[in-house]
Design a protein around this motif. Sequence first.
Motif, PDB file in Angstrom:
ATOM      1  N   ASP A   1       0.804  -0.994   0.115  1.00 32.06           N
ATOM      2  CA  ASP A   1      -0.053  -0.034   0.121  1.00 32.06           C
ATOM      3  C   ASP A   1       0.932   1.083  -0.107  1.00 32.06           C
ATOM      4  O   ASP A   1       2.073   1.175   0.322  1.00 32.06           O
ATOM      5  CB  ASP A   1      -0.891  -0.194   1.232  1.00 32.06           C
ATOM      6  CG  ASP A   1      -0.145   0.038   2.580  1.00 32.06           C
ATOM      7  OD1 ASP A   1       0.152   1.100   3.235  1.00 32.06           O
ATOM      8  OD2 ASP A   1       0.183  -1.027   2.940  1.00 32.06           O
TER       9      ASP A   1
ATOM     10  N   GLN B   1       0.946   3.844   1.698  1.00 31.54           N
ATOM     11  CA  GLN B   1       1.299   4.435   3.065  1.00 31.54           C
ATOM     12  C   GLN B   1       2.745   3.757   3.569  1.00 31.54           C
ATOM     13  O   GLN B   1       3.697   4.451   3.973  1.00 31.54           O
ATOM     14  CB  GLN B   1       0.268   4.362   4.121  1.00 31.54           C
ATOM     15  CG  GLN B   1       0.872   4.720   5.296  1.00 31.54           C
ATOM     16  CD  GLN B   1      -0.427   5.008   6.453  1.00 31.54           C
ATOM     17  OE1 GLN B   1      -1.641   4.434   6.144  1.00 31.54           O
ATOM     18  NE2 GLN B   1      -0.193   5.345   7.691  1.00 31.54           N
ATOM     19  N   SER B   2       2.478   2.427   3.321  1.00 37.45           N
ATOM     20  CA  SER B   2       3.788   1.534   3.899  1.00 37.45           C
ATOM     21  C   SER B   2       5.113   1.716   3.042  1.00 37.45           C
ATOM     22  O   SER B   2       6.252   1.993   3.541  1.00 37.45           O
ATOM     23  CB  SER B   2       3.565  -0.072   3.708  1.00 37.45           C
ATOM     24  OG  SER B   2       2.437  -0.132   4.639  1.00 37.45           O
TER      25      SER B   2
ATOM     26  N   GLY C   1       5.617   4.308   1.062  1.00 42.21           N
ATOM     27  CA  GLY C   1       6.141   5.678   1.532  1.00 42.21           C
ATOM     28  C   GLY C   1       6.970   5.811   2.816  1.00 42.21           C
ATOM     29  O   GLY C   1       7.594   6.579   2.756  1.00 42.21           O
ATOM     30  N   ALA C   2       6.415   4.954   3.916  1.00 39.44           N
ATOM     31  CA  ALA C   2       7.189   5.116   5.105  1.00 39.44           C
ATOM     32  C   ALA C   2       8.662   4.410   4.808  1.00 39.44           C
ATOM     33  O   ALA C   2       9.439   5.038   5.452  1.00 39.44           O
ATOM     34  CB  ALA C   2       6.499   4.318   6.168  1.00 39.44           C
TER      35      ALA C   2
ATOM     36  N   ALA D   1       6.091   6.140  -3.912  1.00 38.63           N
ATOM     37  CA  ALA D   1       4.886   6.557  -3.099  1.00 38.63           C
ATOM     38  C   ALA D   1       3.807   7.078  -4.109  1.00 38.63           C
ATOM     39  O   ALA D   1       2.547   7.132  -3.563  1.00 38.63           O
ATOM     40  CB  ALA D   1       5.283   7.434  -2.132  1.00 38.63           C
TER      41      ALA D   1
ATOM     42  N   PRO E   1       0.577   3.964  -6.171  1.00 38.93           N
ATOM     43  CA  PRO E   1       0.147   3.269  -5.284  1.00 38.93           C
ATOM     44  C   PRO E   1      -0.541   1.813  -5.923  1.00 38.93           C
ATOM     45  O   PRO E   1      -1.167   1.990  -7.159  1.00 38.93           O
ATOM     46  CB  PRO E   1      -1.161   3.804  -4.448  1.00 38.93           C
ATOM     47  CG  PRO E   1      -1.565   4.872  -5.629  1.00 38.93           C
ATOM     48  CD  PRO E   1      -0.245   5.252  -6.260  1.00 38.93           C
TER      49      PRO E   1
ATOM     50  N   ASP F   1      -3.388  -3.256  -1.354  1.00 41.08           N
ATOM     51  CA  ASP F   1      -2.299  -3.701  -0.217  1.00 41.08           C
ATOM     52  C   ASP F   1      -2.208  -5.305  -0.488  1.00 41.08           C
ATOM     53  O   ASP F   1      -3.225  -5.940  -0.899  1.00 41.08           O
ATOM     54  CB  ASP F   1      -2.991  -3.202   0.970  1.00 41.08           C
ATOM     55  CG  ASP F   1      -2.239  -3.571   2.323  1.00 41.08           C
ATOM     56  OD1 ASP F   1      -2.956  -3.334   3.270  1.00 41.08           O
ATOM     57  OD2 ASP F   1      -1.116  -4.106   2.044  1.00 41.08           O
TER      58      ASP F   1
END
Length: 230
Positions: free
Chosen positions: A93, A95-96, A98-99, A223, A226, A229
Amino acid sequence: MRLLLVRHGQTPNNVRGALDTEIPGARLTALGEAQADAIPAALSGYDVAAVYATRKVRTQLTATPLARTRGLEVHVRPGLEEISAGALTMRSDAQSVGAYGETLVAWMHGDLGRPMPGGPDGHAFLERYDAAVGAIVAEHGPDDTAVVVSHGAAIRVWTALSAGLDGQTAADLTIKNTGMGVLEGDPESGWELALWHSGPLGGAHLADGGAHDVTGESAEDAAQEPTPDS
């Protein structure tokens, strides 16, 4: 000494954008096998003294055609593996991803104390990769060339820190499957980035423009693409 840091060939998880950082990891796709098969011809101008790979299957499979062509063994060395995604492992996903990328960029800017979510910090990564490279250097003379088949994020971050690249230049580095960084020097005198080849060694026809290749892309690019997930 000259180090040819070659990224492994494509895997299914490179295509779908999953943070596959654990051992043994996925095998190569058909394209990944073709990328590996193209490496011997692409590196024909180098006098390769040894070929090294990580404990992950994809690097060993990528290294095999070159080693076979040169009559060498593939030496598997702990410590050269990909940067662990920790709690983000196998996620895809935005968010992951990107982190993960933001943590790599922080390390490239010198914030080595920042931990990967549920994983190691930059000091731990640098210590284990430095140790593995140092052991390789100790086995060779100053004029030797060694090929190290490793991983996208690990190659990018270690090159940035070892060659002293500025943070923004480092963060913008990309390396597609079977791309390569060439570093010259040694642990004592330091390393210089002599060449950065971001595309596949065998040529642009071996690149997969449709893959969501999150560990080889810049953090910003990864990022922005996407996928569902995992």
